[in-house]
Design a protein around this motif. Structure first.
Motif, PDB file in Angstrom:
ATOM      1  N   ARG A  79       0.841  -1.198   0.000  1.00  0.00           N
ATOM      2  CA  ARG A  79       0.000   0.000   0.000  1.00  0.00           C
ATOM      3  C   ARG A  79       0.874   1.243   0.000  1.00  0.00           C
ATOM      4  N   GLU A  80       1.952   1.211   0.783  1.00  0.00           N
ATOM      5  CA  GLU A  80       2.951   2.283   0.787  1.00  0.00           C
ATOM      6  C   GLU A  80       4.311   1.634   0.590  1.00  0.00           C
ATOM      7  N   PHE A 135       9.185   1.580   6.056  1.00  0.00           N
ATOM      8  CA  PHE A 135       7.897   2.050   5.559  1.00  0.00           C
ATOM      9  C   PHE A 135       7.654   3.503   5.951  1.00  0.00           C
ATOM     10  N   PRO A 136       7.076   4.307   5.057  1.00  0.00           N
ATOM     11  CA  PRO A 136       6.683   5.668   5.439  1.00  0.00           C
ATOM     12  C   PRO A 136       5.437   5.614   6.307  1.00  0.00           C
ATOM     13  N   GLU A 194       1.076  -6.617  11.527  1.00  0.00           N
ATOM     14  CA  GLU A 194       0.939  -8.069  11.438  1.00  0.00           C
ATOM     15  C   GLU A 194       0.201  -8.465  10.167  1.00  0.00           C
ATOM     16  N   GLN A 195      -0.816  -7.714   9.791  1.00  0.00           N
ATOM     17  CA  GLN A 195      -1.550  -8.002   8.556  1.00  0.00           C
ATOM     18  C   GLN A 195      -0.642  -7.898   7.340  1.00  0.00           C
ATOM     19  N   VAL A 196       0.158  -6.819   7.301  1.00  0.00           N
ATOM     20  CA  VAL A 196       1.084  -6.632   6.181  1.00  0.00           C
ATOM     21  C   VAL A 196       2.080  -7.783   6.125  1.00  0.00           C
ATOM     22  N   GLY A 197       2.624  -8.144   7.293  1.00  0.00           N
ATOM     23  CA  GLY A 197       3.616  -9.211   7.337  1.00  0.00           C
ATOM     24  C   GLY A 197       3.058 -10.558   6.936  1.00  0.00           C
ATOM     25  N   ARG A 198       1.858 -10.878   7.406  1.00  0.00           N
ATOM     26  CA  ARG A 198       1.266 -12.180   7.088  1.00  0.00           C
ATOM     27  C   ARG A 198       0.930 -12.277   5.591  1.00  0.00           C
ATOM     28  N   ARG A 199       0.426 -11.199   5.037  1.00  0.00           N
ATOM     29  CA  ARG A 199       0.117 -11.208   3.606  1.00  0.00           C
ATOM     30  C   ARG A 199       1.392 -11.363   2.777  1.00  0.00           C
ATOM     31  N   LEU A 200       2.440 -10.649   3.176  1.00  0.00           N
ATOM     32  CA  LEU A 200       3.707 -10.736   2.461  1.00  0.00           C
ATOM     33  C   LEU A 200       4.285 -12.142   2.552  1.00  0.00           C
ATOM     34  N   LEU A 201       4.265 -12.720   3.757  1.00  0.00           N
ATOM     35  CA  LEU A 201       4.812 -14.067   3.939  1.00  0.00           C
ATOM     36  C   LEU A 201       4.018 -15.090   3.136  1.00  0.00           C
ATOM     37  N   ARG A 202       2.687 -14.944   3.126  1.00  0.00           N
ATOM     38  CA  ARG A 202       1.840 -15.864   2.375  1.00  0.00           C
ATOM     39  C   ARG A 202       2.126 -15.783   0.872  1.00  0.00           C
ATOM     40  N   ASP A 203       2.255 -14.565   0.370  1.00  0.00           N
ATOM     41  CA  ASP A 203       2.487 -14.403  -1.069  1.00  0.00           C
ATOM     42  C   ASP A 203       3.883 -14.883  -1.462  1.00  0.00           C
ATOM     43  N   TRP A 204       4.856 -14.699  -0.578  1.00  0.00           N
ATOM     44  CA  TRP A 204       6.205 -15.208  -0.871  1.00  0.00           C
ATOM     45  C   TRP A 204       6.185 -16.739  -0.917  1.00  0.00           C
ATOM     46  N   VAL A 258       6.239 -10.091  15.040  1.00  0.00           N
ATOM     47  CA  VAL A 258       5.854  -8.685  15.117  1.00  0.00           C
ATOM     48  C   VAL A 258       6.294  -8.160  16.484  1.00  0.00           C
ATOM     49  N   VAL A 259       7.157  -7.153  16.481  1.00  0.00           N
ATOM     50  CA  VAL A 259       7.821  -6.723  17.714  1.00  0.00           C
ATOM     51  C   VAL A 259       7.731  -5.214  17.854  1.00  0.00           C
ATOM     52  N   ARG A 260       7.441  -4.762  19.041  1.00  0.00           N
ATOM     53  CA  ARG A 260       7.512  -3.333  19.342  1.00  0.00           C
ATOM     54  C   ARG A 260       8.466  -3.152  20.511  1.00  0.00           C
TER      55      ARG A 260
END
Length: 498
Positions: free
Chosen positions: A184-185, A200-201, A212-222, A268-270
């Protein structure tokens, strides 16, 4: 209108980038070409291009300093190109203040988008009267310098991504995937030798759920696009003033979670990881337990012990380096077993060294445990099939026997020698030749070592410590303790309270 210099030894590369600029109507009014480092230096001095696309591999050692000085003086926007995805090449890009690093072969779309962005930034800067088009503060200007050096600019509210493949030689494949991925960005991507950093900006801190949503989608697509196992960390900080170098340090530490979870996982870590601190060394009782399990040949007992002590299902996890030390402490007991049974030679010796390297360097704890257990099972089978028990190291067998009975105040040289089927005089000679110590000295050392542990780790009275360690008499214990350690048991007990 801005100008650009395309510097590459490959004629097709130069012509291809020039054609891309023309066909996509990227508004550069002059496009210069250079095929050697000398031509690059001459063109920069003569024409002062606003943008420089430079192949790193064409610059000789003696040409670095003049080129660096020119770039520092004229301050063009620099994109560097290389076919080598190495840390050395990345550091060379840093020295030239490069904005982007292109790994060959790079996609035309990436080149077009980057050069169009440079052009627009230059035009915007000119429209606002800013010399050189300084857009400091934008995430697009983040460079390797920000990751590795504590610069003055804070990191800002920018989430950071770390992507690491189990096979680092396939990182160019991952970089192409991330470059073309429909985020998205779009993040700024900074490839390193062992991982790819993405920044990310963001105008404000992202909620962890969105990261977490971004990471899970990226991992799934990879996973759908490649068979290379990927470990992914999405990191953000609650501190808006935290510098990017600190963010990168903490995110790199979070990448070590793969030691417990394995690859094909998202973390996912803060904030910084809080590892649990443990004593990495086996206690004397654990050492004896390991020697007993090995000599009993109990595979199930060994497996149960390893699973109970090394399979962690929940956070906080122990610090990975301490676990590696603990595993080498176990391997030390395995080594004693090998020596005692004459197994420290040939193929088994080679496998021992491989097991040691696995403990030190394997990135996944589960694999280390499995490899170590398989090696131990091989040792046990070798001991049985070759019936090497009769050729076992007499002294090692005797020491094992003493470790199990040194708390008995009646333990004598004759009993130990009888256990290994040797005469007391012959056994005493063997012990002195191998370890340079008498039976009595060895026995006292064992008892004192355990006594020191009890004094420091328990509140048992000195009399009780003397009884539990085989000395029997507290006065005799205190006398021997003072002779060997230079201090009294009570003084050492008081050290625990300091």
């Amino acid at each position: 209108m801005p100008s650009i210099l395309i510097a590459d030894r490959d004629t097709n590369e130069r012509i291809g980038i020039g054609w891309l600029i023309t066909s996509c109507a990227i508004p550069y009014d002059h496009v210069y070409m250079a095929s050697t480092a000398t031509e690059v230096i001459r063109c920069v001095e003569t024409h002062t291009p606003d943008v420089l696309c430079l192949e790193l591999d064409m610059i000789g050692k003696g040409q670095w300093e003049p080129l660096k000085l020119l770039i520092e003086h004229y301050r063009p926007r620099v994109a560097v190109m290389t076919a080598e995805a190495t840390f050395e090449r990345a550091m060379q890009g840093i020295e030239l203040n490069a904005r982007d690093l292109w790994l060959k072969p790079q996609t035309p779309e990436t080149i077009r988008r980057t050069l169009a962005r440079y052009c627009q930034e230059r035009r915007d800067a000119a429209a606002h009267g800013q010399e050189g088009g300084d857009d400091a503060g934008r995430v697009a200007e983040v460079s390797y310098l920000d990751l590795f050096f504590p610069l003055s600019m804070p990191g800002g509210p920018y989430p950071l991504m770390l992507a690491q493949l189990e096979e680092p030689n396939r990182h160019p494949e991952l970089l192409r995937f991330l470059t073309e991925y429909p985020f998205r960005e779009k993040p700024v991507l900074l490839p390193l030798g062992d991982a790819i950093v993405g920044l990310f900006p963001a105008d404000e801190p992202e909620p962890l759920s969105r990261l977490e949503q971004v990471g899970r989608r990226l991992l799934r697509d990879w996973e759908a696009a490649s068979d290379a196992p990927l470990s992914l960390v999405m990191y953000d900080s609650d501190d808006p003033e935290q510098r990017l170098s600190e963010k990168y340090r903490d995110a790199s530490q979070a990448l070590d979670i793969r030691f417990f979870k394995g690859y094909r996982q998202l973390s996912v870590v803060r904030g910084r990881i809080a590892w649990t601190m443990i004593d990495p060394f086996l206690t004397p009782s654990e050492q004896r337990a390991w020697i007993d399990m090995l000599h009993d040949g109990s595979k199930e007992a060994l497996k149960e012990w390893m699973y109970r002590h090394f399979f962690f299902k929940e956070e906080p996890y122990p610090e990975p380096g301490l676990l590696r030390i603990r595993l080498t402490s176990i391997l030390a007991q395995v080594r004693r077993y090998m020596k005692a049974h004459g197994l420290d030679r040939g193929k088994l010796e080679e496998e021992y060294h491989r097991a040691f390297d696995t403990i030190l360097y394997s990135p996944i704890l589960y694999r280390i445990v499995q490899e170590l257990l398989l090696f131990i099972y091989t040792l046990l089978e070798s001991a049985r099939s070759h019936q090497v028990g009769g050729r076992a190291d007499v002294i090692e067998l005797a020491i094992r026997y003493m470790e199990g009975r040194y708390t008995d105040p009646t333990l004598r040289l004759e009993e130990v020698a009888r256990h290994v089927d040797r005469s007391p005089a012959y056994f005493s000679t063997l012990l002195s030749q191998k370890h340079g110590i008498s039976f009595r000295q060895l026995l006292v050392n064992m008892r004192l070592k355990e006594a020191q542990r009890l004094l420091l780790e328990t509140s048992l009275p000195v009399q009780e410590v003397a009884m539990r360690t085989g000395f029997g008499n507290a006065n005799y214990f205190s006398k021997i303790f003072k002779e060997k350690t230079g201090t009294t048991p009570r003084f050492m007990r008081n050290q625990k309270k300091v």
